[in-house]
Write a protein that holds these residues in place. Structure first.
Motif, PDB file in Angstrom:
ATOM      1  N   LYS A  21      15.303  -4.374   4.126  1.00 19.73           N
ATOM      2  CA  LYS A  21      13.981  -3.852   4.462  1.00 19.73           C
ATOM      3  C   LYS A  21      13.668  -2.749   3.458  1.00 19.73           C
ATOM      4  O   LYS A  21      14.388  -1.755   3.381  1.00 19.73           O
ATOM      5  CB  LYS A  21      13.958  -3.295   5.883  1.00 19.73           C
ATOM      6  CG  LYS A  21      12.653  -2.643   6.263  1.00 19.73           C
ATOM      7  CD  LYS A  21      12.748  -2.072   7.670  1.00 19.73           C
ATOM      8  CE  LYS A  21      11.691  -1.041   7.891  1.00 19.73           C
ATOM      9  NZ  LYS A  21      11.833  -0.386   9.194  1.00 19.73           N
ATOM     10  N   LEU A  22      12.625  -2.946   2.668  1.00 11.51           N
ATOM     11  CA  LEU A  22      12.216  -1.988   1.653  1.00 11.51           C
ATOM     12  C   LEU A  22      10.905  -1.364   2.106  1.00 11.51           C
ATOM     13  O   LEU A  22       9.910  -2.064   2.308  1.00 11.51           O
ATOM     14  CB  LEU A  22      12.027  -2.708   0.318  1.00 11.51           C
ATOM     15  CG  LEU A  22      11.557  -1.894  -0.874  1.00 11.51           C
ATOM     16  CD1 LEU A  22      12.597  -0.848  -1.238  1.00 11.51           C
ATOM     17  CD2 LEU A  22      11.277  -2.803  -2.048  1.00 11.51           C
ATOM     18  N   THR A  23      10.906  -0.043   2.303  1.00 12.14           N
ATOM     19  CA  THR A  23       9.701   0.668   2.719  1.00 12.14           C
ATOM     20  C   THR A  23       9.047   1.289   1.494  1.00 12.14           C
ATOM     21  O   THR A  23       9.697   2.009   0.738  1.00 12.14           O
ATOM     22  CB  THR A  23      10.037   1.762   3.752  1.00 12.14           C
ATOM     23  OG1 THR A  23      10.686   1.148   4.867  1.00 12.14           O
ATOM     24  CG2 THR A  23       8.784   2.475   4.227  1.00 12.14           C
ATOM     25  N   LEU A  24       7.767   0.985   1.310  1.00  8.26           N
ATOM     26  CA  LEU A  24       7.014   1.486   0.160  1.00  8.26           C
ATOM     27  C   LEU A  24       6.252   2.741   0.556  1.00  8.26           C
ATOM     28  O   LEU A  24       5.639   2.790   1.620  1.00  8.26           O
ATOM     29  CB  LEU A  24       6.031   0.416  -0.320  1.00  8.26           C
ATOM     30  CG  LEU A  24       6.642  -0.959  -0.609  1.00  8.26           C
ATOM     31  CD1 LEU A  24       5.548  -1.971  -0.865  1.00  8.26           C
ATOM     32  CD2 LEU A  24       7.595  -0.875  -1.777  1.00  8.26           C
ATOM     33  N   THR A  25       6.302   3.741  -0.292  1.00  4.82           N
ATOM     34  CA  THR A  25       5.558   4.969  -0.042  1.00  4.82           C
ATOM     35  C   THR A  25       4.689   5.270  -1.259  1.00  4.82           C
ATOM     36  O   THR A  25       4.895   4.716  -2.339  1.00  4.82           O
ATOM     37  CB  THR A  25       6.497   6.160   0.221  1.00  4.82           C
ATOM     38  OG1 THR A  25       7.323   6.354  -0.926  1.00  4.82           O
ATOM     39  CG2 THR A  25       7.358   5.935   1.445  1.00  4.82           C
ATOM     40  N   THR A  29       0.399  -0.275  -3.735  1.00  2.00           N
ATOM     41  CA  THR A  29       0.316  -1.309  -2.714  1.00  2.00           C
ATOM     42  C   THR A  29       0.327  -2.667  -3.416  1.00  2.00           C
ATOM     43  O   THR A  29      -0.684  -3.077  -3.988  1.00  2.00           O
ATOM     44  CB  THR A  29      -0.967  -1.177  -1.874  1.00  2.00           C
ATOM     45  OG1 THR A  29      -1.012   0.137  -1.318  1.00  2.00           O
ATOM     46  CG2 THR A  29      -0.998  -2.197  -0.759  1.00  2.00           C
ATOM     47  N   ARG A  64       5.855  -9.564   3.035  1.00  4.06           N
ATOM     48  CA  ARG A  64       5.268  -8.287   2.660  1.00  4.06           C
ATOM     49  C   ARG A  64       4.151  -7.904   3.612  1.00  4.06           C
ATOM     50  O   ARG A  64       3.326  -8.715   3.985  1.00  4.06           O
ATOM     51  CB  ARG A  64       4.695  -8.385   1.244  1.00  4.06           C
ATOM     52  CG  ARG A  64       4.009  -7.145   0.753  1.00  4.06           C
ATOM     53  CD  ARG A  64       3.417  -7.324  -0.633  1.00  4.06           C
ATOM     54  NE  ARG A  64       2.787  -8.600  -0.888  1.00  4.06           N
ATOM     55  CZ  ARG A  64       1.535  -8.918  -0.536  1.00  4.06           C
ATOM     56  NH1 ARG A  64       0.792  -8.058   0.096  1.00  4.06           N
ATOM     57  NH2 ARG A  64       1.050 -10.099  -0.829  1.00  4.06           N
ATOM     58  N   THR A  65       4.168  -6.637   4.027  1.00  4.16           N
ATOM     59  CA  THR A  65       3.054  -6.044   4.748  1.00  4.16           C
ATOM     60  C   THR A  65       2.529  -4.917   3.865  1.00  4.16           C
ATOM     61  O   THR A  65       2.969  -4.756   2.731  1.00  4.16           O
ATOM     62  CB  THR A  65       3.489  -5.503   6.128  1.00  4.16           C
ATOM     63  OG1 THR A  65       4.463  -4.472   5.924  1.00  4.16           O
ATOM     64  CG2 THR A  65       4.072  -6.598   6.999  1.00  4.16           C
ATOM     65  N   ASN A  67       3.068  -1.729   3.707  1.00  3.28           N
ATOM     66  CA  ASN A  67       4.023  -0.759   3.178  1.00  3.28           C
ATOM     67  C   ASN A  67       5.482  -1.174   3.349  1.00  3.28           C
ATOM     68  O   ASN A  67       6.373  -0.339   3.319  1.00  3.28           O
ATOM     69  CB  ASN A  67       3.806   0.610   3.839  1.00  3.28           C
ATOM     70  CG  ASN A  67       4.178   0.591   5.312  1.00  3.28           C
ATOM     71  OD1 ASN A  67       4.186  -0.459   5.946  1.00  3.28           O
ATOM     72  ND2 ASN A  67       4.481   1.751   5.857  1.00  3.28           N
ATOM     73  N   GLU A  68       5.727  -2.464   3.507  1.00  3.27           N
ATOM     74  CA  GLU A  68       7.092  -2.908   3.766  1.00  3.27           C
ATOM     75  C   GLU A  68       7.322  -4.298   3.193  1.00  3.27           C
ATOM     76  O   GLU A  68       6.430  -5.140   3.213  1.00  3.27           O
ATOM     77  CB  GLU A  68       7.319  -2.915   5.270  1.00  3.27           C
ATOM     78  CG  GLU A  68       8.731  -3.132   5.700  1.00  3.27           C
ATOM     79  CD  GLU A  68       8.850  -2.985   7.208  1.00  3.27           C
ATOM     80  OE1 GLU A  68       8.987  -1.846   7.671  1.00  3.27           O
ATOM     81  OE2 GLU A  68       8.790  -4.015   7.897  1.00  3.27           O
ATOM     82  N   VAL A  69       8.521  -4.516   2.678  1.00  2.64           N
ATOM     83  CA  VAL A  69       8.945  -5.838   2.217  1.00  2.64           C
ATOM     84  C   VAL A  69      10.266  -6.144   2.898  1.00  2.64           C
ATOM     85  O   VAL A  69      11.168  -5.304   2.920  1.00  2.64           O
ATOM     86  CB  VAL A  69       9.111  -5.882   0.684  1.00  2.64           C
ATOM     87  CG1 VAL A  69       9.591  -7.251   0.233  1.00  2.64           C
ATOM     88  CG2 VAL A  69       7.811  -5.518  -0.021  1.00  2.64           C
ATOM     89  N   ARG A  70      10.374  -7.332   3.465  1.00  2.00           N
ATOM     90  CA  ARG A  70      11.612  -7.778   4.119  1.00  2.00           C
ATOM     91  C   ARG A  70      12.077  -9.074   3.470  1.00  2.00           C
ATOM     92  O   ARG A  70      11.270  -9.947   3.156  1.00  2.00           O
ATOM     93  CB  ARG A  70      11.393  -8.019   5.606  1.00  2.00           C
ATOM     94  CG  ARG A  70      11.137  -6.755   6.394  1.00  2.00           C
ATOM     95  CD  ARG A  70      10.887  -7.100   7.861  1.00  2.00           C
ATOM     96  NE  ARG A  70      10.603  -5.922   8.625  1.00  2.00           N
ATOM     97  CZ  ARG A  70      11.476  -5.323   9.432  1.00  2.00           C
ATOM     98  NH1 ARG A  70      12.682  -5.815   9.582  1.00  2.00           N
ATOM     99  NH2 ARG A  70      11.139  -4.240  10.099  1.00  2.00           N
TER     100      ARG A  70
END
Length: 85
Positions: A21-25, A29, A64-65, A67-70
């Motif tokens: 789970k990669l959280t983008l900040t 985007t 991908r959402t 702010n998140e990639v799984r």
């Protein structure tokens, strides 16, 4: 285009898949996500004259959402995740 590449590998080869789970900040985007894997499902796999594609790069799925990639790394695999917009 702005983008990023993230390389993944299973640091201790196991017989189990790994959930990532990669959280983008920040302001980045991504609008495009690609995942390439090398996952022969056998630590002793190798390409030979008879089996030329035993070990090869394949496309895989990454969800991908905003702010998140799984993604799931199969057992004994390495992968490259590319995010771009």
């Amino acid at each position: 285009a702005v983008g990023a590449a993230v390389k993944f590998s299973d640091p201790v080869p196991t017989a189990q898949p790994i959930e990532v789970k990669l959280t983008l900040t920040g302001k980045f985007t991504p609008t495009k996500t690609t995942l390439q894997l090398v996952a022969p499902d056998d630590l002793s796999a190798r390409n030979t004259m008879e089996q030329r594609n035993a070990v090869r790069v394949t496309e895989a799925k990454a969800e991908r959402t905003a702010n998140e990639v799984r993604l799931t790394l199969p057992r004994w695999s390495v992968g490259v995740l590319e995010l771009s917009n």
